[in-house]
Every structure is written in C-alpha cells, then in structure tokens.
Scaffold this motif. Structure first.
Motif, PDB file in Angstrom:
ATOM      1  N   LEU A  55     -25.274   8.309 -10.243  1.00 47.94           N
ATOM      2  CA  LEU A  55     -23.808   8.537 -10.195  1.00 47.94           C
ATOM      3  C   LEU A  55     -23.476   9.892  -9.570  1.00 47.94           C
ATOM      4  CD1 LEU A  55     -20.665   7.612 -11.080  1.00 47.94           C
ATOM      5  CD2 LEU A  55     -21.245   8.701 -13.480  1.00 47.94           C
ATOM      6  N   THR A  56     -23.901  10.808  -9.977  1.00 45.98           N
ATOM      7  CA  THR A  56     -23.794  12.179  -9.626  1.00 45.98           C
ATOM      8  C   THR A  56     -24.079  12.336  -8.257  1.00 45.98           C
ATOM      9  OG1 THR A  56     -24.635  13.053 -11.725  1.00 45.98           O
ATOM     10  CG2 THR A  56     -24.351  14.836 -10.084  1.00 45.98           C
ATOM     11  N   ALA A  57     -25.114  11.721  -7.442  1.00 49.36           N
ATOM     12  CA  ALA A  57     -25.301  11.892  -6.253  1.00 49.36           C
ATOM     13  C   ALA A  57     -24.321  11.077  -5.407  1.00 49.36           C
ATOM     14  CB  ALA A  57     -26.658  11.207  -5.762  1.00 49.36           C
ATOM     15  N   LEU A  58     -23.906   9.933  -5.667  1.00 51.31           N
ATOM     16  CA  LEU A  58     -22.538   9.226  -5.238  1.00 51.31           C
ATOM     17  C   LEU A  58     -21.471  10.004  -5.051  1.00 51.31           C
ATOM     18  CD1 LEU A  58     -23.315   5.562  -6.624  1.00 51.31           C
ATOM     19  CD2 LEU A  58     -23.884   6.507  -4.220  1.00 51.31           C
ATOM     20  N   VAL A  59     -21.105  10.785  -6.216  1.00 44.83           N
ATOM     21  CA  VAL A  59     -19.827  11.349  -6.330  1.00 44.83           C
ATOM     22  C   VAL A  59     -19.967  12.959  -5.327  1.00 44.83           C
ATOM     23  CG1 VAL A  59     -18.197  13.071  -7.575  1.00 44.83           C
ATOM     24  CG2 VAL A  59     -19.240  10.843  -8.430  1.00 44.83           C
ATOM     25  N   LEU A  60     -21.239  13.100  -5.190  1.00 41.61           N
ATOM     26  CA  LEU A  60     -21.642  14.476  -4.287  1.00 41.61           C
ATOM     27  C   LEU A  60     -21.500  14.091  -3.050  1.00 41.61           C
ATOM     28  CD1 LEU A  60     -22.742  17.290  -3.573  1.00 41.61           C
ATOM     29  CD2 LEU A  60     -24.983  16.116  -3.674  1.00 41.61           C
ATOM     30  N   ILE A  61     -21.938  12.874  -2.518  1.00 43.72           N
ATOM     31  CA  ILE A  61     -21.688  12.377  -1.068  1.00 43.72           C
ATOM     32  C   ILE A  61     -20.375  11.984  -0.819  1.00 43.72           C
ATOM     33  CG2 ILE A  61     -22.135  10.216   0.350  1.00 43.72           C
ATOM     34  CD1 ILE A  61     -24.934  10.048  -1.294  1.00 43.72           C
ATOM     35  N   ARG A  62     -19.481  11.484  -1.732  1.00 43.99           N
ATOM     36  CA  ARG A  62     -18.356  11.299  -1.335  1.00 43.99           C
ATOM     37  C   ARG A  62     -17.545  12.627  -1.352  1.00 43.99           C
ATOM     38  NH1 ARG A  62     -15.226   6.404  -3.956  1.00 43.99           N
ATOM     39  NH2 ARG A  62     -13.503   7.626  -2.882  1.00 43.99           N
ATOM     40  N   MET A  63     -17.765  13.527  -2.259  1.00 44.65           N
ATOM     41  CA  MET A  63     -17.090  14.917  -1.914  1.00 44.65           C
ATOM     42  C   MET A  63     -17.587  15.461  -0.731  1.00 44.65           C
ATOM     43  SD  MET A  63     -17.832  18.393  -4.396  1.00 44.65           S
ATOM     44  CE  MET A  63     -19.412  18.517  -3.745  1.00 44.65           C
ATOM     45  N   VAL A  64     -18.554  15.527  -0.315  1.00 41.10           N
ATOM     46  CA  VAL A  64     -18.964  16.121   0.898  1.00 41.10           C
ATOM     47  C   VAL A  64     -18.228  15.617   2.290  1.00 41.10           C
ATOM     48  CG1 VAL A  64     -20.892  16.757   2.563  1.00 41.10           C
ATOM     49  CG2 VAL A  64     -21.349  17.051   0.062  1.00 41.10           C
ATOM     50  N   LEU A  65     -18.493  14.203   2.328  1.00 44.30           N
ATOM     51  CA  LEU A  65     -17.838  13.387   3.271  1.00 44.30           C
ATOM     52  C   LEU A  65     -16.156  13.571   3.377  1.00 44.30           C
ATOM     53  CD1 LEU A  65     -19.699   9.879   3.138  1.00 44.30           C
ATOM     54  CD2 LEU A  65     -19.915  11.846   4.785  1.00 44.30           C
ATOM     55  N   GLY A  66     -15.636  13.865   2.136  1.00 47.64           N
ATOM     56  CA  GLY A  66     -14.376  14.110   2.002  1.00 47.64           C
ATOM     57  C   GLY A  66     -13.983  15.360   2.575  1.00 47.64           C
TER      58      GLY A  66
END
Length: 139
Positions: free
Chosen positions: A15-26
């Motif tokens: 979950l933390t990794a998925l939020v990180l990926i979405r944050m960076v892409l955003g």
C-alpha cells in the motif's frame, strides 16, 4: 502459522509503495503541466505549493509512516513473543483493511466524516492489538 503476520505487514508495505508511485507520478505530471515549479521540491516551500491532489497524496504518504509504525512494531513483537497467530492475525488484517479503505477515501472523494471514522477504527483496532499482546504476554 507463527509468521502469518508477515502477510499483513507486506500488504501495508505494498500500500505504501502504491501511494508513493501515485505521489511521484502526480508530482511529475504537475511539474510538466506547469502547476508547480520543480524547485518547490528542493525545500517544499514556495508561494504556490503543490496542487491539491498532489498534496493529498504527499500527506497520505507521510501518514503511512506515522501510526503504521506502531502496527509494524506490534506485528514484530507478536512474532517474537510467540503470539503471531489467531486473534493477532485477525486484528492485523482488520487494521490493514481499514488503512486500505482509508487510503481509497483519502485519495479519491476525501470526504472527511467517513475518512475520520475509518481512521478512528484503525486506531481502535491497533490499540486492541497492543492490548491483546500485553494481556497475553502476562499469562
């Protein structure tokens, strides 16, 4: 299985990794669209700041390093003291499910009442988890 708590912990890491990926892409998208100057990320200061959705992802990512730290500690403690089965596994999964639902609400509709209720439920579960560990360790 004495190490069954590894799976809910791994799910929290995912979950933390998925939020990180979405944050960076955003962030990358916001910089490319000119919504935020890339220099903002040097010190996280500036007149404009991040766009709302990027800021939500940033805040949620940071939040995943706050109370979940106590969750990881509880899981590791449970395994060390031989309590990594039964009720503690159910409590761990309940906590993870609450955190996943919390992430979905926070990163989509961001409606405060359900978000806070889910967050509060995750804290109650975490406190019961720790209470279970304390009580079972005394026996």
């Amino acid at each position: 299985m004495e190490y069954a708590l590894v799976y809910p912990m791994a799910t929290m890491v995912l979950l933390t990794a998925l939020v990180l990926i979405r944050m960076v892409l955003g962030r990358v998208a916001a910089v490319r669209r000119g919504e935020v100057d890339a220099r903002f990320y040097k010190t996280y200061q500036g007149a404009d700041g991040e766009p709302r959705m990027v800021a939500q992802h940033t805040r949620h990512f940071v939040n995943l390093f706050e109370s979940p730290v106590l969750f990881y500690a509880a899981c590791i403690t449970a395994m060390v003291v031989g309590q990594g089965t039964g009720v503690t596994v159910w409590l761990a999964w309940a906590y993870v499910i609450c955190r996943i639902i919390h992430a979905i609400v926070h990163l989509t509709s961001n409606r405060i009442p359900p978000r806070m209720a889910i967050y509060a439920a995750s804290w109650v579960i975490l406190l019961v988890f720790w209470g279970t560990l304390v009580v079972s360790s005394r026996a």
